[in-house]
Scaffold this motif. Sequence first.
Motif, PDB file in Angstrom:
ATOM      1  N   ALA A 451       0.775  -1.383  -0.160  1.00  0.00           N
ATOM      2  CA  ALA A 451      -0.036  -0.028  -0.057  1.00  0.00           C
ATOM      3  C   ALA A 451       0.921   1.275  -0.061  1.00  0.00           C
ATOM      4  N   ALA A 452       1.803   1.352  -0.839  1.00  0.00           N
ATOM      5  CA  ALA A 452       2.735   2.448  -1.207  1.00  0.00           C
ATOM      6  C   ALA A 452       3.490   2.710  -0.036  1.00  0.00           C
ATOM      7  N   GLN A 453       3.952   1.828   0.964  1.00  0.00           N
ATOM      8  CA  GLN A 453       4.822   1.961   1.743  1.00  0.00           C
ATOM      9  C   GLN A 453       5.639   0.928   2.039  1.00  0.00           C
ATOM     10  N   ASP A 454       6.925   1.197   2.458  1.00  0.00           N
ATOM     11  CA  ASP A 454       7.996   0.285   2.592  1.00  0.00           C
ATOM     12  C   ASP A 454       7.778  -0.448   3.716  1.00  0.00           C
ATOM     13  N   TRP A 455       8.020  -1.766   3.765  1.00  0.00           N
ATOM     14  CA  TRP A 455       7.956  -2.554   5.183  1.00  0.00           C
ATOM     15  C   TRP A 455       9.173  -3.703   4.958  1.00  0.00           C
ATOM     16  N   PRO A 456      10.015  -3.645   6.035  1.00  0.00           N
ATOM     17  CA  PRO A 456      11.079  -4.489   6.092  1.00  0.00           C
ATOM     18  C   PRO A 456      10.765  -5.986   5.873  1.00  0.00           C
ATOM     19  N   GLU A 459      10.416  -8.127   9.483  1.00  0.00           N
ATOM     20  CA  GLU A 459       9.471  -7.729  10.367  1.00  0.00           C
ATOM     21  C   GLU A 459       8.004  -8.395   9.730  1.00  0.00           C
ATOM     22  N   LEU A 460       7.914  -8.255   8.399  1.00  0.00           N
ATOM     23  CA  LEU A 460       6.896  -8.639   7.837  1.00  0.00           C
ATOM     24  C   LEU A 460       6.472 -10.214   8.150  1.00  0.00           C
ATOM     25  N   ILE A 461       7.639 -10.889   7.741  1.00  0.00           N
ATOM     26  CA  ILE A 461       7.664 -12.312   8.394  1.00  0.00           C
ATOM     27  C   ILE A 461       7.098 -12.525   9.546  1.00  0.00           C
ATOM     28  N   ALA A 462       7.753 -11.971  10.541  1.00  0.00           N
ATOM     29  CA  ALA A 462       7.704 -12.097  11.858  1.00  0.00           C
ATOM     30  C   ALA A 462       6.149 -11.921  12.266  1.00  0.00           C
ATOM     31  N   GLN A 463       5.599 -10.738  11.632  1.00  0.00           N
ATOM     32  CA  GLN A 463       4.069 -10.240  11.861  1.00  0.00           C
ATOM     33  C   GLN A 463       3.278 -11.521  11.411  1.00  0.00           C
TER      34      GLN A 463
END
Length: 471
Positions: A451-456, A459-463
Motif C-alpha cells: 500500500a505504497a509504503q516500504d516494509w522490512p 518484520e513482515l515475516i515475523a508479523q
Amino acid sequence: MGVEHDVPKAGYVGRILQLVQSALTKRRNRNWFDGKSARIDWRNEALVVYAQSPILLGWLQKNYHDLLWESARMVGGPDAVVRYEVDAALKPEVPVLAAPAAQTLPVRGATRALAPASTPPSRSRQNKPFELQRFVRGPSNELAATAVQTLIEFPDSCPNPMYIHGGVGCGKTHLLEGLREGLGRRQPGLQLLAITSEEFTNLFTQALDTRSLPSFRQKFRNVDVLLVDDVDFFDGKRVVQEEFLHTIKHMLNHGRRVVVTADRHPRLLSRTSDELLSLYQSGLVCRLEAPDATTRLNIVKQLADRMKLNATVDALEYVAERFTRNVRELEGAVHYLTTWQNVNGTRVTVSAARDALSVLVRDCMKIVRLADVENAVCNLFGLPADELRSARRQRTVSEPRMLAMFLARRLTQAAYTEIGAHFGGRNHSTVMSAERKISGLMKSKASVRIAAQDWPVSELIAQLEQQLKAV
Ligand SMILES: Nc1ncnc2c1ncn2[C@@H]1O[C@H](COP(=O)(O)OP(=O)(O)OP(=O)(O)O)[C@@H](O)[C@H]1O
C-alpha cells in the motif's frame, strides 16, 4: 447440559449466577459478575450481560460467551440467547492514588489540573483484573506499558495519538482498560470513552440509519479521552474509516487524547486510507511482542499466587517454557493446574504438571495449512487468491507469492512440490528459489512495498508468523 424445568423466572438470575460462578471458581477469576465490574439480568427470554465499557463487554464475550450461553439455556430453555449491554453505572469506585505533583492533561484546548494525592488504594481495587499493577512488565511490553503509565502520570509529555499493536492475547485490552481505570482514578472528572471498533461501527451504522449523525458525532467528539480497541476492524471499511478519521482529527485539534489498539502495525493495514494511517503514525506507535521467557515466568508466578496454586518452582518453569505464544495460554495452563490441585489435593510437581497439561500442550500446537498462509498473505497485500496463483510476474504479485511460499515452508508440513502445486501449479525449484530469495532479502534487511509504503521483509515475516501461529 440439560434444562432445569423447575426454576421460577424470578429465580433465573440467581441460578444462572450460581452456575457461572461455580464454573469460574475452577477456571477463572470468580469476581466477575459480582455486580461491581459486570452484572447479569434476565429480560425477554435473554440473559443480558452488563459491563462498564464496551471493551470489557467485548472481553467478557470473547472469554465467557459459551459458559454464559450454556448457563442461560440450561435455566431459561433451549431458545435462550445472550445479549451484551453497557451499563456506565457499573463503573467501580476508584480511589485517587498519590500523585507526585499536580500534573495537567490537555482538555478542550485548555488544561485541567489532575486530582492531588489523597486516599491510598482500597481493598475494592484489589480484584480488578485489568489494573496496571497486575500487568507484568518485560522487554516484550516495556515500551507500551511505560507509555500508558506516563500518559496517566505525566500526560503533557505523551505523544498523541497512541497506537498499541500486538498479537492475540498479548495484553492490548489489559493496557487499554488499565489506562482507563488509571486515568479515571487520577482525574475523576475526566470524560473517558472506551469502545471497540466494532461497537463504533455499529453505532455509526445505527446513526446513519436513523439520521442521527450529529448526536453520534457529539457523543464521540466531546470526550476528553477516547480509547478504541481493535482498530484493525476498520481495515477495508471505507465509510466508517472516514468517520473515524474525522473523529480523531477533531479530537486532536481540540487537544484531546486518543489511544487505539490493533493486531498489527499501521503500515500493515493495507485497506486503510493513507490519511488515517499517517494520523496513526503521527503519535507514538508501540508494539507488544509475545512475552519472552523471563516475563512468562513472572506472569506464571503472579497467576499462581493469585489463584493459590501450590506448585514447585520447576512446575511453574515448565508452564512458562511450554506455553510461549501469549499470556492467554499461560492463564489457561495455570487455571488447569489449579483445578488439578483442587481435585487431587496435592502440591503440583513438575511431573504432575507434565501429565496434567499434556492435552493442553497438544491443543496449543496449531496446525497451519497452505490455505491459511494464502489467506494471510492475500489479506495483507489486498490481493485476490487467484491473482497469487496466477502466472503474473509483476513485483506486486510475485513478491507476495514468494513470501507465501517461504512461509508455507516454514509453517506447514507441505513438501516443495505440494507448495508449488498450490500456488499456481509451479514446480519445486520455483519454491526453492522463492525460499532462497526471501532469506536473502531478510539478510540484506531489504523491504517490500505494501500500500505504497516500504516494509522490512523480516518484520513482515515475523508479523505474519505471529498471526498464523495464533490460535
Ligand atoms: N503482561 C501481562 N501481565 C499480566 N497479565 C497479562 C499480561 N498480558 C496479558 N495479560 C492477561 O492475558 C489475558 C489476555 O490479554 P488481553 O485480553 O489484554 O489480550 P489482547 O492483546 O487484547 O488480545 P486480543 O487481541 O485477543 O483481544 C488477559 O487476562 C490479560 O489480563
